[in-house]
Design a protein around this motif. Structure first.
Motif, short mmCIF file in Angstrom:
data_model
loop_
_atom_site.label_atom_id
_atom_site.label_comp_id
_atom_site.label_asym_id
_atom_site.label_seq_id
_atom_site.Cartn_x
_atom_site.Cartn_y
_atom_site.Cartn_z
N ALA A 1 86.73 -49.65 0.17
CA ALA A 1 86.58 -48.43 -0.87
C ALA A 1 85.74 -47.23 -0.94
CB ALA A 1 87.59 -48.61 -2.39
N CYS A 2 86.08 -45.96 -1.98
CA CYS A 2 84.89 -44.95 -1.85
C CYS A 2 85.02 -44.14 -2.84
CB CYS A 2 85.55 -43.91 -0.89
SG CYS A 2 85.27 -44.12 0.60
N GLU A 3 83.67 -43.91 -3.56
CA GLU A 3 83.83 -43.58 -5.04
C GLU A 3 83.53 -41.96 -4.70
OE1 GLU A 3 81.20 -45.58 -7.44
OE2 GLU A 3 79.19 -44.53 -6.77
N VAL A 4 84.50 -41.08 -5.47
CA VAL A 4 84.44 -39.19 -6.21
C VAL A 4 83.54 -39.24 -6.74
CG1 VAL A 4 85.98 -37.53 -5.58
CG2 VAL A 4 85.77 -39.65 -4.41
N SER A 5 82.22 -38.13 -6.79
CA SER A 5 81.76 -38.19 -8.17
C SER A 5 81.75 -36.89 -8.11
CB SER A 5 80.37 -38.76 -8.28
OG SER A 5 79.60 -38.08 -6.47
N ILE A 6 81.64 -36.06 -9.46
CA ILE A 6 81.00 -34.99 -9.03
C ILE A 6 80.27 -34.18 -10.21
CG2 ILE A 6 82.16 -32.47 -10.09
CD1 ILE A 6 84.82 -32.92 -9.48
N GLY A 7 78.78 -34.01 -10.51
CA GLY A 7 77.77 -33.41 -10.71
C GLY A 7 77.35 -35.03 -11.00
N GLY A 8 77.32 -35.81 -10.45
CA GLY A 8 76.45 -37.45 -10.61
C GLY A 8 77.99 -38.42 -11.07
N LYS A 9 79.00 -38.16 -11.59
CA LYS A 9 79.93 -39.11 -12.65
C LYS A 9 80.83 -39.19 -12.05
CE LYS A 9 82.18 -38.96 -16.79
NZ LYS A 9 82.34 -38.84 -17.86
N VAL A 10 81.02 -40.57 -11.64
CA VAL A 10 82.13 -40.87 -11.00
C VAL A 10 83.26 -40.66 -11.49
CG1 VAL A 10 83.55 -42.94 -10.27
CG2 VAL A 10 80.56 -42.93 -10.10
N VAL A 11 84.24 -39.78 -10.79
CA VAL A 11 85.99 -39.47 -11.18
C VAL A 11 86.69 -40.28 -10.98
CG1 VAL A 11 84.58 -37.25 -11.78
CG2 VAL A 11 85.89 -36.83 -9.83
N ALA A 12 86.59 -40.93 -9.29
CA ALA A 12 87.89 -41.71 -9.19
C ALA A 12 86.92 -42.89 -8.34
CB ALA A 12 88.27 -40.98 -8.37
N VAL A 13 87.63 -43.52 -7.58
CA VAL A 13 87.65 -44.17 -6.30
C VAL A 13 88.97 -44.32 -5.59
CG1 VAL A 13 86.91 -46.84 -6.39
CG2 VAL A 13 86.48 -46.10 -8.26
N LEU A 14 88.51 -44.20 -4.19
CA LEU A 14 89.44 -44.13 -3.57
C LEU A 14 89.84 -45.46 -2.72
CD1 LEU A 14 88.81 -40.56 -2.68
CD2 LEU A 14 90.23 -41.40 -4.43
N GLY A 15 91.53 -45.58 -2.45
CA GLY A 15 91.62 -46.64 -1.22
C GLY A 15 91.87 -46.19 -0.37
N PRO A 16 93.18 -47.41 0.70
CA PRO A 16 93.10 -47.16 1.82
C PRO A 16 94.11 -45.74 2.29
CG PRO A 16 93.62 -49.18 1.47
CD PRO A 16 92.88 -48.93 0.00
N GLY A 17 94.35 -45.68 3.02
CA GLY A 17 95.05 -44.21 2.71
C GLY A 17 94.85 -42.58 1.96
N SER A 18 94.31 -42.87 1.25
CA SER A 18 93.23 -42.12 0.23
C SER A 18 93.07 -40.91 0.93
CB SER A 18 92.03 -42.16 -0.83
OG SER A 18 92.65 -43.11 -1.91
N ALA A 19 92.95 -39.23 0.49
CA ALA A 19 92.47 -38.05 1.02
C ALA A 19 91.53 -37.63 0.00
CB ALA A 19 93.71 -37.90 1.48
N VAL A 20 90.45 -36.71 0.53
CA VAL A 20 89.60 -35.94 -0.08
C VAL A 20 89.90 -34.71 0.19
CG1 VAL A 20 88.18 -37.90 -1.03
CG2 VAL A 20 87.83 -36.79 0.92
N GLY A 21 89.49 -33.20 -0.49
CA GLY A 21 89.41 -32.56 0.24
C GLY A 21 90.38 -31.27 -0.20
N GLU A 22 91.33 -31.82 -1.29
CA GLU A 22 92.78 -31.01 -1.42
C GLU A 22 91.97 -30.00 -2.30
OE1 GLU A 22 91.81 -33.99 -5.15
OE2 GLU A 22 91.95 -33.77 -2.79
N VAL A 23 91.40 -30.16 -2.89
CA VAL A 23 90.74 -28.82 -4.52
C VAL A 23 89.69 -27.51 -3.52
CG1 VAL A 23 89.09 -28.56 -5.97
CG2 VAL A 23 90.13 -30.12 -5.93
N ALA A 24 89.50 -28.15 -2.39
CA ALA A 24 88.37 -27.15 -0.97
C ALA A 24 90.24 -26.09 -0.77
CB ALA A 24 88.10 -27.60 -0.24
N PHE A 25 90.98 -27.54 -0.45
CA PHE A 25 91.65 -26.53 0.83
C PHE A 25 93.12 -25.90 0.07
CE2 PHE A 25 96.49 -26.89 1.76
CZ PHE A 25 95.79 -26.64 3.18
#
Length: 140
Positions: A1-25
């Motif tokens: 699993a991976c955790e996603v943080s913004i400004g030092g605050k965890v906003v999500a925990v990702l599991g298998p098959g997850s994608a990141v970068g949708e906001v930038a895209f």
């Protein structure tokens, strides 16, 4: 699993098959940090290459669909977390006011109106030291 943080605050925990970068895209303000919580396998593609790929026939809609679904899932999870934080605040106030039928009725109505499950209620209640054991317990 991976955790996603913004400004030092965890906003999500990702599991298998997850994608990141949708906001930038999607051209929005990005800037998340993704941290592995253990051993993970990942596939990384630079944003410029994803944008280049999105120009291929039929790919833009497919990529946008994946990223929009990912963003919608994250927003739903954040909304649920906020709802539980609000419910925790309701219980903190209710517990500090003592036991009363009117307060218990108000808590039950709030819980029903906001779809708080018995399990969520019990977990929030257990985390509040100021609440007496058995306070505001309702049948499932």
């Amino acid at each position: 699993a991976c955790e996603v943080s913004i400004g030092g605050k965890v906003v999500a925990v990702l599991g298998p098959g997850s994608a990141v970068g949708e906001v930038a895209f999607m051209g929005l303000q990005g800037g998340a940090t993704v941290r592995a919580l253990g051993t993970v396998r990942c596939f990384s593609v630079p944003l410029a290459k994803v944008r280049e790929l999105s120009e291929a026939p039929g790919m833009k809609g497919a990529l946008e669909g994946v990223f929009v679904d990912t963003l919608a899932s994250r927003l739903a999870a954040m909304q649920e977390a906020v709802q539980l934080q609000n419910y925790r605040a309701v219980l903190e106030v209710a517990c500090s006011m003592g036991r009363s039928a009117n307060i218990a009725t108000g808590v039950a109505e709030y819980r029903k109106r906001h779809g708080i499950t018995f399990e969520e209620h019990a977990a929030v209640l257990d985390a509040l030291p100021q609440c007496e054991e058995g306070a505001f317990t309702f049948p499932a």
